[in-house]
Design a protein around this motif. Structure first.
Motif, mmCIF file in Angstrom:
data_model
loop_
_atom_site.group_PDB
_atom_site.id
_atom_site.type_symbol
_atom_site.label_atom_id
_atom_site.label_comp_id
_atom_site.label_asym_id
_atom_site.label_seq_id
_atom_site.Cartn_x
_atom_site.Cartn_y
_atom_site.Cartn_z
ATOM 1 N N UNK A 76 0.831 -1.200 0.000
ATOM 2 C CA UNK A 76 0.000 0.000 0.000
ATOM 3 C C UNK A 76 0.871 1.258 0.000
ATOM 4 N N UNK A 77 1.911 1.241 0.830
ATOM 5 C CA UNK A 77 2.809 2.397 0.857
ATOM 6 C C UNK A 77 3.509 2.570 -0.486
ATOM 7 N N UNK A 78 3.946 1.462 -1.091
ATOM 8 C CA UNK A 78 4.633 1.560 -2.373
ATOM 9 C C UNK A 78 3.716 2.130 -3.450
ATOM 10 N N UNK A 79 2.442 1.704 -3.455
ATOM 11 C CA UNK A 79 1.498 2.255 -4.426
ATOM 12 C C UNK A 79 1.254 3.740 -4.181
ATOM 13 N N UNK A 80 1.096 4.101 -2.901
ATOM 14 C CA UNK A 80 0.865 5.503 -2.567
ATOM 15 C C UNK A 80 2.079 6.353 -2.925
ATOM 16 N N UNK A 81 3.260 5.808 -2.712
ATOM 17 C CA UNK A 81 4.478 6.561 -3.039
ATOM 18 C C UNK A 81 4.573 6.810 -4.541
ATOM 19 N N UNK A 82 4.225 5.801 -5.339
ATOM 20 C CA UNK A 82 4.246 5.996 -6.796
ATOM 21 C C UNK A 82 3.215 7.043 -7.218
ATOM 22 N N UNK A 83 2.057 7.012 -6.556
ATOM 23 C CA UNK A 83 1.020 7.999 -6.876
ATOM 24 C C UNK A 83 1.495 9.408 -6.549
ATOM 25 N N UNK A 84 2.131 9.563 -5.377
ATOM 26 C CA UNK A 84 2.635 10.886 -4.989
ATOM 27 C C UNK A 84 3.698 11.374 -5.961
ATOM 28 N N UNK A 85 4.589 10.469 -6.349
ATOM 29 C CA UNK A 85 5.658 10.876 -7.257
ATOM 30 C C UNK A 85 5.106 11.323 -8.604
ATOM 31 N N UNK A 86 4.119 10.583 -9.105
ATOM 32 C CA UNK A 86 3.542 10.959 -10.396
ATOM 33 C C UNK A 86 2.791 12.277 -10.316
ATOM 34 N N UNK A 87 2.241 12.580 -9.098
ATOM 35 C CA UNK A 87 1.510 13.834 -8.920
ATOM 36 C C UNK A 87 2.408 14.964 -8.431
ATOM 37 N N UNK A 88 3.667 14.656 -8.126
ATOM 38 C CA UNK A 88 4.590 15.667 -7.646
ATOM 39 C C UNK A 88 4.290 16.148 -6.245
ATOM 40 N N UNK A 89 3.678 15.276 -5.386
ATOM 41 C CA UNK A 89 3.347 15.661 -4.017
ATOM 42 C C UNK A 89 4.332 15.044 -3.036
ATOM 43 N N UNK A 90 4.493 15.710 -1.894
ATOM 44 C CA UNK A 90 5.289 15.194 -0.790
ATOM 45 C C UNK A 90 4.437 15.166 0.477
ATOM 46 N N UNK A 91 4.599 14.119 1.307
ATOM 47 C CA UNK A 91 3.785 14.051 2.521
ATOM 48 C C UNK A 91 4.152 15.139 3.509
ATOM 49 N N UNK A 92 3.149 15.723 4.134
ATOM 50 C CA UNK A 92 3.348 16.751 5.154
ATOM 51 C C UNK A 92 3.099 16.164 6.524
ATOM 52 N N UNK A 93 3.833 16.648 7.526
ATOM 53 C CA UNK A 93 3.652 16.135 8.885
ATOM 54 C C UNK A 93 2.343 16.590 9.490
ATOM 55 N N UNK A 94 1.852 17.776 9.143
ATOM 56 C CA UNK A 94 0.658 18.326 9.769
ATOM 57 C C UNK A 94 -0.546 18.377 8.842
ATOM 58 N N UNK A 95 -0.334 18.507 7.554
ATOM 59 C CA UNK A 95 -1.433 18.751 6.644
ATOM 60 C C UNK A 95 -2.506 17.658 6.654
ATOM 61 N N UNK A 96 -2.154 16.328 6.681
ATOM 62 C CA UNK A 96 -3.216 15.323 6.642
ATOM 63 C C UNK A 96 -4.200 15.455 7.802
ATOM 64 N N UNK A 97 -3.721 15.751 8.997
ATOM 65 C CA UNK A 97 -4.609 15.841 10.144
ATOM 66 C C UNK A 97 -5.340 17.173 10.184
ATOM 67 N N UNK A 98 -4.601 18.273 10.001
ATOM 68 C CA UNK A 98 -5.203 19.583 10.177
ATOM 69 C C UNK A 98 -6.109 19.963 9.007
ATOM 70 N N UNK A 99 -5.768 19.519 7.809
ATOM 71 C CA UNK A 99 -6.537 19.943 6.647
ATOM 72 C C UNK A 99 -7.743 19.055 6.385
ATOM 73 N N UNK A 100 -7.545 17.740 6.473
ATOM 74 C CA UNK A 100 -8.622 16.864 6.042
ATOM 75 C C UNK A 100 -9.247 15.986 7.094
#
Length: 333
Positions: A224-248
């Motif tokens: 699951x992590x490997x699939x998510x990492x490929x998705x992020x790379x293709x979308x040009x996103x990087x995981x944020x320490x605070x954004x997942x909890x505070x934003x969504x």
């Protein structure tokens, strides 16, 4: 950690249970048990080392000082969850779990080697505090990372059960620490325990931590992590320490905290301070207090699978989860 990783991946290989899954369960569970062992032996053996590391002329003040240091470990746990959760999303679940078990083992080694108050004065409790900060950071990152890893490695219909094994393995680690306390209390005198032998379980935790570290090196990364990492790379996103909890997911985060805070307080009052209360305040012998804690932890382990809607899996439990929030228990979906 990124909750998107708990959604069903597009890759079909995540739906299959890899041949090494059972070894993965054991390795992850044992590592988590050792982390809880490192965490729990502090509370179990503080009745012995409190007057060794803190000023010995007032045993009650020494116990309170030892418990205050324990509390500092609890305070830094959320920071550990934040840091290692971000690391698990950025570098992988396995990397995060390697660092948490290594850091916890380092903390145990530091406690085992901390000098006495007679030898180092206030330097002794300061070193103890530093060791507990390291263990608090590690412990704060261990459970969410390991639980997410198991949920992602599990078949869809077994995610809740597999993730709940973390609580069984964690309580087993606490039980192992209490059992060691019972055995050492039967074999050694109180004078020997208070003088030096209280260090034995911390040394054992450091050595076993190295074994757990080596075992986790062999773990496969979550698909699951490997699939998510490929998705992020293709979308040009990087995981944020605070954004997942505070934003969504801030509402779900508050709900979960509200659901578990009461039980967590009760658990720590019982598991951390009950032995010290029995010995220091009520005059119970240390051996009897340890044996009572041993029996109560055994009861807890056997009753854990009977509680919590994630394990029951009944229609009523599913309705209860849906009524609270469709995303509150994402590992059970």
């Amino acid at each position: 950690m990124d909750t998107a990783s708990l959604e069903e991946p597009t890759s079909s290989r995540a739906a299959e249970v890899p041949p090494s899954t059972h070894r993965t369960l054991v390795t992850t569970g044992v590592g988590n048990a050792l982390e809880w062992y490192d965490w729990g032996i502090y509370a179990t053996f503080s009745i012995y080392f409190a007057t060794e590391i803190f000023a010995p002329h007032d045993p009650v003040a020494a116990i309170l000082g030892a418990m205050a240091v324990f509390a500092v470990g609890l305070v830094v746990r959320p920071l550990g969850g934040l840091v290692f959760g971000w690391l698990a999303d950025r570098r992988g679940r396995r990397t995060s779990m390697l660092l948490t078990v290594g850091l916890a083992s380092l903390g145990s080694l530091m406690i085992a080697l901390v000098p006495s108050y007679a030898a180092a004065g206030v330097g002794a409790p300061v070193l103890l505090l530093l060791a507990r900060v390291l263990q608090g950071l590690a412990h704060g990152g261990e459970m969410p990372t390991a639980q997410t890893y198991l949920a992602e490695m599990a078949p869809r219909e077994r995610r809740g059960r597999w993730a709940s094994l973390i609580y069984v393995s964690g309580t087993s680690g606490v039980l192992a620490g209490v059992l060691m306390g019972v055995i050492l209390d039967l074999m050694l005198s109180d004078q020997d325990m208070s003088a030096w032998d209280w260090r034995i379980p911390f040394l054992a935790g450091a050595v076993l931590g190295v074994w757990a570290l080596i075992s986790r090196v062999l773990l496969a990364e979550s698909p699951h992590y490997q699939d998510e990492r490929r998705t992020r790379r293709s979308a040009g996103r990087r995981p944020s320490a605070l954004r997942p909890m505070l934003a969504g997911h801030w509402r779900e985060s508050v709900q979960v905290v509200g659901l578990v805070v009461g039980g967590t307080v009760c658990f720590y009052v019982w598991s951390v301070s009950a032995i010290q209360q029995a010995v220091v305040v009520h005059g119970m012998s240390q051996g009897t207090a340890l044996q009572a804690s041993l029996v109560s932890n055994l009861i807890l382990i056997f009753t854990l699978p009977l509680w919590g809607p994630c394990l029951i899996g009944s229609a009523a439990a599913r309705s209860w989860r849906s009524a609270i929030s469709p995303r509150l228990c994402c590992s059970c979906r």
